[in-house]
Write a protein that holds these residues in place. Sequence first.
Motif, PDB file in Angstrom:
ATOM      1  N   LEU A  17     -17.532   3.080  18.666  1.00 37.52           N
ATOM      2  CA  LEU A  17     -16.145   3.503  18.853  1.00 37.52           C
ATOM      3  C   LEU A  17     -15.721   4.636  17.918  1.00 37.52           C
ATOM      4  N   GLY A  18     -16.638   5.116  17.080  1.00 36.81           N
ATOM      5  CA  GLY A  18     -16.341   6.302  16.293  1.00 36.81           C
ATOM      6  C   GLY A  18     -15.666   6.070  14.962  1.00 36.81           C
ATOM      7  N   PHE A  19     -15.800   4.865  14.417  1.00 32.10           N
ATOM      8  CA  PHE A  19     -15.310   4.653  13.051  1.00 32.10           C
ATOM      9  C   PHE A  19     -16.146   5.479  12.071  1.00 32.10           C
ATOM     10  N   ASP A  20     -15.641   5.625  10.842  1.00 33.31           N
ATOM     11  CA  ASP A  20     -16.286   6.490   9.851  1.00 33.31           C
ATOM     12  C   ASP A  20     -17.248   5.762   8.925  1.00 33.31           C
ATOM     13  N   SER A  21     -16.970   4.476   8.653  1.00 30.40           N
ATOM     14  CA  SER A  21     -17.706   3.824   7.570  1.00 30.40           C
ATOM     15  C   SER A  21     -17.667   2.314   7.727  1.00 30.40           C
ATOM     16  N   ILE A  22     -18.586   1.655   7.018  1.00 37.45           N
ATOM     17  CA  ILE A  22     -18.613   0.197   6.920  1.00 37.45           C
ATOM     18  C   ILE A  22     -18.747  -0.154   5.444  1.00 37.45           C
ATOM     19  N   TRP A  23     -17.971  -1.156   5.015  1.00 45.43           N
ATOM     20  CA  TRP A  23     -17.944  -1.560   3.610  1.00 45.43           C
ATOM     21  C   TRP A  23     -18.161  -3.063   3.509  1.00 45.43           C
ATOM     22  N   HIS A 205     -11.314  10.420  -3.052  1.00 43.49           N
ATOM     23  CA  HIS A 205     -11.731   9.047  -2.761  1.00 43.49           C
ATOM     24  C   HIS A 205     -10.703   8.053  -3.304  1.00 43.49           C
ATOM     25  N   ILE A 206      -9.621   7.869  -2.562  1.00 46.74           N
ATOM     26  CA  ILE A 206      -8.650   6.821  -2.865  1.00 46.74           C
ATOM     27  C   ILE A 206      -8.725   5.841  -1.706  1.00 46.74           C
ATOM     28  N   CYS A 207      -9.366   4.718  -1.957  1.00 48.14           N
ATOM     29  CA  CYS A 207      -9.761   3.799  -0.888  1.00 48.14           C
ATOM     30  C   CYS A 207      -8.872   2.558  -0.929  1.00 48.14           C
ATOM     31  N   ARG A 208      -8.102   2.362   0.106  1.00 43.52           N
ATOM     32  CA  ARG A 208      -7.167   1.243   0.211  1.00 43.52           C
ATOM     33  C   ARG A 208      -7.778   0.154   1.073  1.00 43.52           C
ATOM     34  N   LEU A 209      -7.995  -1.011   0.489  1.00 42.24           N
ATOM     35  CA  LEU A 209      -8.431  -2.180   1.245  1.00 42.24           C
ATOM     36  C   LEU A 209      -7.211  -2.750   1.955  1.00 42.24           C
ATOM     37  N   GLY A 267      -0.050  -5.998  14.301  1.00 43.49           N
ATOM     38  CA  GLY A 267       0.826  -5.817  15.451  1.00 43.49           C
ATOM     39  C   GLY A 267       0.128  -5.134  16.601  1.00 43.49           C
ATOM     40  N   SER A 268       0.923  -4.454  17.418  1.00 45.06           N
ATOM     41  CA  SER A 268       0.427  -3.710  18.569  1.00 45.06           C
ATOM     42  C   SER A 268      -0.290  -2.447  18.098  1.00 45.06           C
ATOM     43  N   PRO A 269      -1.027  -1.772  18.994  1.00 42.45           N
ATOM     44  CA  PRO A 269      -1.656  -0.516  18.583  1.00 42.45           C
ATOM     45  C   PRO A 269      -0.671   0.491  17.996  1.00 42.45           C
ATOM     46  N   ALA A 270       0.522   0.604  18.577  1.00 44.00           N
ATOM     47  CA  ALA A 270       1.500   1.549  18.046  1.00 44.00           C
ATOM     48  C   ALA A 270       1.959   1.135  16.645  1.00 44.00           C
ATOM     49  N   GLN A 271       2.165  -0.164  16.439  1.00 40.18           N
ATOM     50  CA  GLN A 271       2.590  -0.639  15.115  1.00 40.18           C
ATOM     51  C   GLN A 271       1.498  -0.437  14.071  1.00 40.18           C
ATOM     52  N   VAL A 272       0.273  -0.729  14.445  1.00 38.27           N
ATOM     53  CA  VAL A 272      -0.835  -0.574  13.498  1.00 38.27           C
ATOM     54  C   VAL A 272      -1.055   0.904  13.176  1.00 38.27           C
ATOM     55  N   ALA A 273      -0.990   1.765  14.188  1.00 40.92           N
ATOM     56  CA  ALA A 273      -1.161   3.195  13.931  1.00 40.92           C
ATOM     57  C   ALA A 273      -0.099   3.699  12.969  1.00 40.92           C
ATOM     58  N   GLU A 274       1.142   3.268  13.161  1.00 43.18           N
ATOM     59  CA  GLU A 274       2.211   3.682  12.256  1.00 43.18           C
ATOM     60  C   GLU A 274       1.934   3.211  10.834  1.00 43.18           C
ATOM     61  N   ALA A 275       1.463   1.965  10.689  1.00 40.52           N
ATOM     62  CA  ALA A 275       1.177   1.434   9.356  1.00 40.52           C
ATOM     63  C   ALA A 275       0.060   2.212   8.680  1.00 40.52           C
ATOM     64  N   LEU A 276      -0.961   2.603   9.429  1.00 43.57           N
ATOM     65  CA  LEU A 276      -2.068   3.351   8.831  1.00 43.57           C
ATOM     66  C   LEU A 276      -1.631   4.753   8.427  1.00 43.57           C
ATOM     67  N   VAL A 277      -0.776   5.388   9.226  1.00 40.94           N
ATOM     68  CA  VAL A 277      -0.259   6.704   8.865  1.00 40.94           C
ATOM     69  C   VAL A 277       0.571   6.614   7.588  1.00 40.94           C
ATOM     70  N   VAL A 278       1.340   5.544   7.453  1.00 39.31           N
ATOM     71  CA  VAL A 278       2.132   5.346   6.238  1.00 39.31           C
ATOM     72  C   VAL A 278       1.229   5.193   5.021  1.00 39.31           C
ATOM     73  N   GLU A 279       0.126   4.456   5.169  1.00 42.25           N
ATOM     74  CA  GLU A 279      -0.826   4.310   4.058  1.00 42.25           C
ATOM     75  C   GLU A 279      -1.406   5.664   3.663  1.00 42.25           C
ATOM     76  N   HIS A 280      -1.717   6.488   4.652  1.00 47.33           N
ATOM     77  CA  HIS A 280      -2.233   7.824   4.365  1.00 47.33           C
ATOM     78  C   HIS A 280      -1.198   8.638   3.605  1.00 47.33           C
ATOM     79  N   LEU A 287      -9.503   4.013   4.390  1.00 47.88           N
ATOM     80  CA  LEU A 287      -8.983   2.666   4.606  1.00 47.88           C
ATOM     81  C   LEU A 287     -10.148   1.746   4.926  1.00 47.88           C
ATOM     82  N   THR A 288     -10.378   0.796   4.047  1.00 43.43           N
ATOM     83  CA  THR A 288     -11.365  -0.244   4.318  1.00 43.43           C
ATOM     84  C   THR A 288     -10.617  -1.388   4.982  1.00 43.43           C
ATOM     85  N   MET A 289     -10.815  -1.548   6.279  1.00 43.98           N
ATOM     86  CA  MET A 289     -10.000  -2.478   7.043  1.00 43.98           C
ATOM     87  C   MET A 289     -10.698  -3.819   7.233  1.00 43.98           C
ATOM     88  N   HIS A 290     -10.079  -4.889   6.721  1.00 41.19           N
ATOM     89  CA  HIS A 290     -10.506  -6.239   7.078  1.00 41.19           C
ATOM     90  C   HIS A 290     -10.023  -6.516   8.490  1.00 41.19           C
TER      91      HIS A 290
END
Length: 323
Positions: A17-23, A205-209, A267-280, A287-290
Motif C-alpha cells: 500500500l506504499g507505506f514508508d517504513s516499519i518499526w 528525524h522527529i519521530c512521533r509514536l 476515527g474515519s479516514p477523514a478524521q485520521v488524515a486530519e489528525a496526522l496533518v496536525v501532528e506534522h 509517524l510510527t503508527m500503532h
Amino acid sequence: ARRFAETVEQARLIRSLGFDSIWGGEHHATPGFHYFPLLPMLQRLAAEVPGLEIGTNLVLLPLHNPVEIAEVGAFLDVITGGRFLLGVGLGYRPEEFAIFGVPMAERVSRLTEAIEIIRRLWTEDKVTHRGRRWTLEGVTIRPRPIRSPRPPILVGSQVPAGIARAARIADGWLVVPLPRVDDFAAQARAFAAARAAEGLPPSPHICRLLEVVCAPDEETAIRRAAPYLLDKYAAYFSWGLEGVSIDPQAPPEAQLRGLAANRFAIGSPAQVAEALVVEHAAGATHLTMHVSWPGMAQADVLAGIELLGRQVLPEVRRRVGAA
C-alpha cells in the motif's frame, strides 16, 4: 506462531500500500502479553518489505553491549540497502534492569556512552575507547553500514532534560504517544532550540509514536479498538508509565475517548488524515503508527491498514506536500 504469521501478513500489506517504513519496540518478560524479540523480528520482516525503511522505536540501549548493537544495526542497514534507523532510549521498568543485571542508576551514562561507541564503530576502524562503562582497544566491526555517513541515531525522551540530551547527542528524537498535540509541539520547539544552542542543524528525524485506529466511522473505530488499546495502557501504567490517567468506572468507549482526545488518531479516514496533518504541523517528520494491539482480530487490523493506505496516506501526502 499464529501471531507472527499475522505480523508478516500485515507487513506485506503495508508494503503493497506504499507505506514508508516499519518499526518495532523492545520489552522483556512483560506480564499479560509479550513482545517478539526486536532485532531478530526486524531482520525477518526486512525480507518482506524491500524498499521500506526499518527502524527501532526503541532499543533499550542501557541493557545492551554497544558493540553488539553496532554490529546488528550495521547488518540491518546492509540487508535493507541503507534504510535502517536506530532509535534508542533509557527504559523505565525496574524488572528489565534486574533481569539484565544493570543498575537503573547507570542508565543515562550507559546510553550516552553507548551512542558514542556505536557512532564511532560505524564510521571508524580500530576504535579505542576508555569510558565509565566500557573499554575498547582497537576494535573494528565488519560489515559496516552502507548508509553514508552512517544510519541516523534517534533518542527517545519525554522530560526536558532528556529532550535536551537527545538534541545534543543524537541525530533525531523519538516521542511517545502520551503528550497531547500542543504539548508535543512545545517539546518539538524545545528540541529544535536545544540543537540550535549546540550549533547543530535542524533534525530531519522527529519521530512521533502514535496510536492510530481507522475505520469507516468514528463509532466503529472506538468500538474495535477500546478493549485492546485500553488493556495495553493498563499494562503500561502497571509497569510505571506516567503522564495520563483513566477513569476505570467509565464505559470502555468513554475511557478511550478521554485518553485519545488531542492525543491519538482514531476515527474515519477523514478524521485520521486530519489528525496526522496536525501532528506534522506540530513538528513530526515520521509517524510510527500503532495499528494493532494484543488480542485484536486480524481482520480488523488489516481493514484498518487498508483504509490508511488507500484513503489516508494519499490525502496526508497531498496536504503536507510529501513525495
